[in-house]
Write an enzyme that holds these catalytic residues in place. Structure first.
Site, PDB file in Angstrom:
ATOM      1  N   TYR A  16      17.414  48.659  57.666  1.00 33.60           N
ATOM      2  CA  TYR A  16      16.910  48.917  56.310  1.00 33.60           C
ATOM      3  C   TYR A  16      15.671  49.828  56.345  1.00 33.60           C
ATOM      4  O   TYR A  16      15.579  50.792  55.579  1.00 33.60           O
ATOM      5  CB  TYR A  16      16.581  47.565  55.668  1.00 33.60           C
ATOM      6  CG  TYR A  16      16.150  47.618  54.223  1.00 33.60           C
ATOM      7  CD1 TYR A  16      17.091  47.749  53.199  1.00 33.60           C
ATOM      8  CD2 TYR A  16      14.809  47.510  53.871  1.00 33.60           C
ATOM      9  CE1 TYR A  16      16.694  47.774  51.879  1.00 33.60           C
ATOM     10  CE2 TYR A  16      14.409  47.533  52.539  1.00 33.60           C
ATOM     11  CZ  TYR A  16      15.353  47.657  51.553  1.00 33.60           C
ATOM     12  OH  TYR A  16      14.960  47.678  50.232  1.00 33.60           O
ATOM     13  N   LYS A  71      15.252  53.524  54.730  1.00 38.05           N
ATOM     14  CA  LYS A  71      14.245  53.797  53.696  1.00 38.05           C
ATOM     15  C   LYS A  71      13.219  54.842  54.154  1.00 38.05           C
ATOM     16  O   LYS A  71      12.705  55.615  53.343  1.00 38.05           O
ATOM     17  CB  LYS A  71      13.553  52.491  53.287  1.00 38.05           C
ATOM     18  CG  LYS A  71      14.501  51.487  52.603  1.00 38.05           C
ATOM     19  CD  LYS A  71      15.076  52.058  51.318  1.00 38.05           C
ATOM     20  CE  LYS A  71      15.927  51.069  50.557  1.00 38.05           C
ATOM     21  NZ  LYS A  71      16.466  51.618  49.312  1.00 38.05           N
TER      22      LYS A  71
HETATM   23  P1  NAP Z   1      20.230  44.317  44.033  1.00 28.98           P
HETATM   24  O1  NAP Z   1      19.783  43.402  42.957  1.00 28.98           O
HETATM   25  O2  NAP Z   1      20.893  43.737  45.235  1.00 28.98           O
HETATM   26  O3  NAP Z   1      21.160  45.463  43.390  1.00 28.98           O
HETATM   27  C1  NAP Z   1      21.716  46.448  44.200  1.00 28.98           C
HETATM   28  C2  NAP Z   1      22.458  47.446  43.357  1.00 28.98           C
HETATM   29  O4  NAP Z   1      22.994  48.466  44.235  1.00 28.98           O
HETATM   30  C3  NAP Z   1      23.628  46.844  42.621  1.00 28.98           C
HETATM   31  O5  NAP Z   1      23.695  47.415  41.334  1.00 28.98           O
HETATM   32  C4  NAP Z   1      24.832  47.266  43.464  1.00 28.98           C
HETATM   33  O6  NAP Z   1      26.027  47.443  42.711  1.00 28.98           O
HETATM   34  C5  NAP Z   1      24.371  48.628  43.941  1.00 28.98           C
HETATM   35  N1  NAP Z   1      25.111  49.060  45.128  1.00 28.98           N
HETATM   36  C6  NAP Z   1      25.147  48.512  46.366  1.00 28.98           C
HETATM   37  N2  NAP Z   1      25.946  49.219  47.175  1.00 28.98           N
HETATM   38  C7  NAP Z   1      26.445  50.248  46.432  1.00 28.98           C
HETATM   39  C8  NAP Z   1      27.328  51.330  46.702  1.00 28.98           C
HETATM   40  N3  NAP Z   1      27.866  51.501  47.923  1.00 28.98           N
HETATM   41  N4  NAP Z   1      27.621  52.190  45.711  1.00 28.98           N
HETATM   42  C9  NAP Z   1      27.080  52.039  44.475  1.00 28.98           C
HETATM   43  N5  NAP Z   1      26.234  51.029  44.164  1.00 28.98           N
HETATM   44  C10 NAP Z   1      25.922  50.147  45.125  1.00 28.98           C
HETATM   45  O7  NAP Z   1      19.000  45.153  44.615  1.00 28.98           O
HETATM   46  P2  NAP Z   1      17.559  45.477  43.980  1.00 28.98           P
HETATM   47  O8  NAP Z   1      16.606  44.482  44.507  1.00 28.98           O
HETATM   48  O9  NAP Z   1      17.654  45.729  42.538  1.00 28.98           O
HETATM   49  O10 NAP Z   1      17.232  46.834  44.751  1.00 28.98           O
HETATM   50  C11 NAP Z   1      17.479  48.110  44.180  1.00 28.98           C
HETATM   51  C12 NAP Z   1      16.923  49.181  45.122  1.00 28.98           C
HETATM   52  O11 NAP Z   1      15.538  48.953  45.331  1.00 28.98           O
HETATM   53  C13 NAP Z   1      17.564  49.160  46.516  1.00 28.98           C
HETATM   54  O12 NAP Z   1      17.681  50.468  47.008  1.00 28.98           O
HETATM   55  C14 NAP Z   1      16.571  48.380  47.341  1.00 28.98           C
HETATM   56  O13 NAP Z   1      16.655  48.679  48.696  1.00 28.98           O
HETATM   57  C15 NAP Z   1      15.266  48.842  46.715  1.00 28.98           C
HETATM   58  N6  NAP Z   1      14.154  47.935  46.936  1.00 28.98           N
HETATM   59  C16 NAP Z   1      14.174  46.651  46.463  1.00 28.98           C
HETATM   60  C17 NAP Z   1      13.090  45.830  46.702  1.00 28.98           C
HETATM   61  C18 NAP Z   1      13.041  44.416  46.191  1.00 28.98           C
HETATM   62  O14 NAP Z   1      12.074  43.717  46.516  1.00 28.98           O
HETATM   63  N7  NAP Z   1      14.000  43.937  45.423  1.00 28.98           N
HETATM   64  C19 NAP Z   1      11.996  46.303  47.433  1.00 28.98           C
HETATM   65  C20 NAP Z   1      12.005  47.596  47.910  1.00 28.98           C
HETATM   66  C21 NAP Z   1      13.082  48.411  47.638  1.00 28.98           C
HETATM   67  P3  NAP Z   1      27.173  46.288  42.675  1.00 28.98           P
HETATM   68  O15 NAP Z   1      26.531  45.124  41.994  1.00 28.98           O
HETATM   69  O16 NAP Z   1      28.259  46.894  41.884  1.00 28.98           O
HETATM   70  O17 NAP Z   1      27.510  46.006  44.096  1.00 28.98           O
END
Ligand code: NAP
Length: 246
Positions: free
Chosen positions: A154, A158
């Site tokens: 990851y 990133k």
């Molecule tokens: P999440 O709740 O797990 O949601 C992930 C989203 O990505 C879902 O809408 C999922 O769609 C979509 N996705 C996954 N694989 C995909 C693919 N191959 N093609 C198209 N869509 C895909 O994650 P989140 O926490 O909101 O995170 C969103 C972003 O922020 C990510 O890039 C994550 O790494 C980053 N981030 C999050 C955090 C945190 O603390 N939450 C911190 C730093 C960075 P489906 O539902 O249809 O699978």
């Protein structure tokens, strides 16, 4: 305002992407809510946008597939004539210590988080250059800035997004296209809800502001970077992390 700007949000069905889609739509953008498997959730996001008077539609696409990503962008350009904003938000985790990490888990995370963003940028870049305008915003992570135990795959994806952002920013700077990354700290979503209490406690110790962030904190930053007010900002990584990476 982002009135009638055409915005593609990858992974807009849940969590941070959902909030970004709602926020951009509230500012007047026409939002393409991309998802991979969560069709119902993506449709629910669109219904909520429309109920609030906004515009948008849900479109399935696995962004890690080069050809499918091309089809997504072609579909949007054919229907709406342009793409003003691309938010590379789709992301997954497959955590584990590097000495135990499978090749499959490494490849899967790189394929979605890094190659997925490349695929979308690759297929939108020519259109944005033609328009002489565009905004590309990729969601990186504090893990890509600092590294994080158990996240070799990851963190690499990133950190890779940051290199990708800076290079594409340089390539497109003279064409009216800005390219930036947002690096969230720990945000309360399904991705972090699965963490054990022990992990959450140790994370909390590293956050100067002593709380997790909300999806709105990230969406507001993305909305700013997508706006005309951010027209002279490119190649940057904005950390929205309660002070973690300072
Ligand atoms: P999440 O709740 O797990 O949601 C992930 C989203 O990505 C879902 O809408 C999922 O769609 C979509 N996705 C996954 N694989 C995909 C693919 N191959 N093609 C198209 N869509 C895909 O994650 P989140 O926490 O909101 O995170 C969103 C972003 O922020 C990510 O890039 C994550 O790494 C980053 N981030 C999050 C955090 C945190 O603390 N939450 C911190 C730093 C960075 P489906 O539902 O249809 O699978």
């Amino acid at each position: 305002m982002l009135t009638d700007r055409i915005a593609v949000i990858t992974g807009g069905s849940r969590g941070i992407g959902r909030e970004i889609a709602m926020t951009l739509a509230a500012k007047g953008a026409v939002v393409i809510v991309n998802y991979n498997g969560s069709a119902e959730k993506a449709e629910a996001v669109v219904k909520e946008i429309q109920a609030a008077g906004g515009k948008g539609e849900a479109v399935q696409c696995n962004v890690s597939d080069f050809e499918k990503a091309a089809e997504l962008m072609e579909y949007v350009v054919k229907k709406y004539g342009r793409i003003d904003i691309l938010v590379n938000n789709a992301g997954i985790t497959r955590d584990g210590l590097v000495m135990k990490m499978s090749e499959e888990d490494f490849d899967a995370v790189i394929a979605t988080n890094l190659k997925g963003a490349f695929n979308c940028i690759r297929h939108v870049a020519r259109q944005m250059v033609k328009q002489r305008a565009g905004r590309i915003i990729s969601i990186s992570s504090v893990s890509g800035v600092l590294g994080n135990v158990g996240q070799a795959n990851y963190s690499a994806s990133k950190a890779g997004l940051i290199g990708l952002t800076k290079t594409v920013a340089r390539e497109m700077a003279s064409r009216g296209v800005t390219v930036n990354a947002v690096a969230p700290g720990f945000i309360d979503t399904e991705m972090t809800q699965v963490l054990s209490d022990k992990v959450k406690e140790s994370v909390m110790e590293q956050i100067p502001m002593k709380r997790f962030g909300a999806t709105k904190d990230i969406a507001n930053t993305v909305a700013f970077l997508a706006s005309d007010d951010a027209g002279y900002i490119t190649g940057q990584v904005i950390c929205v992390d309660g002070g973690m990476a300072m």
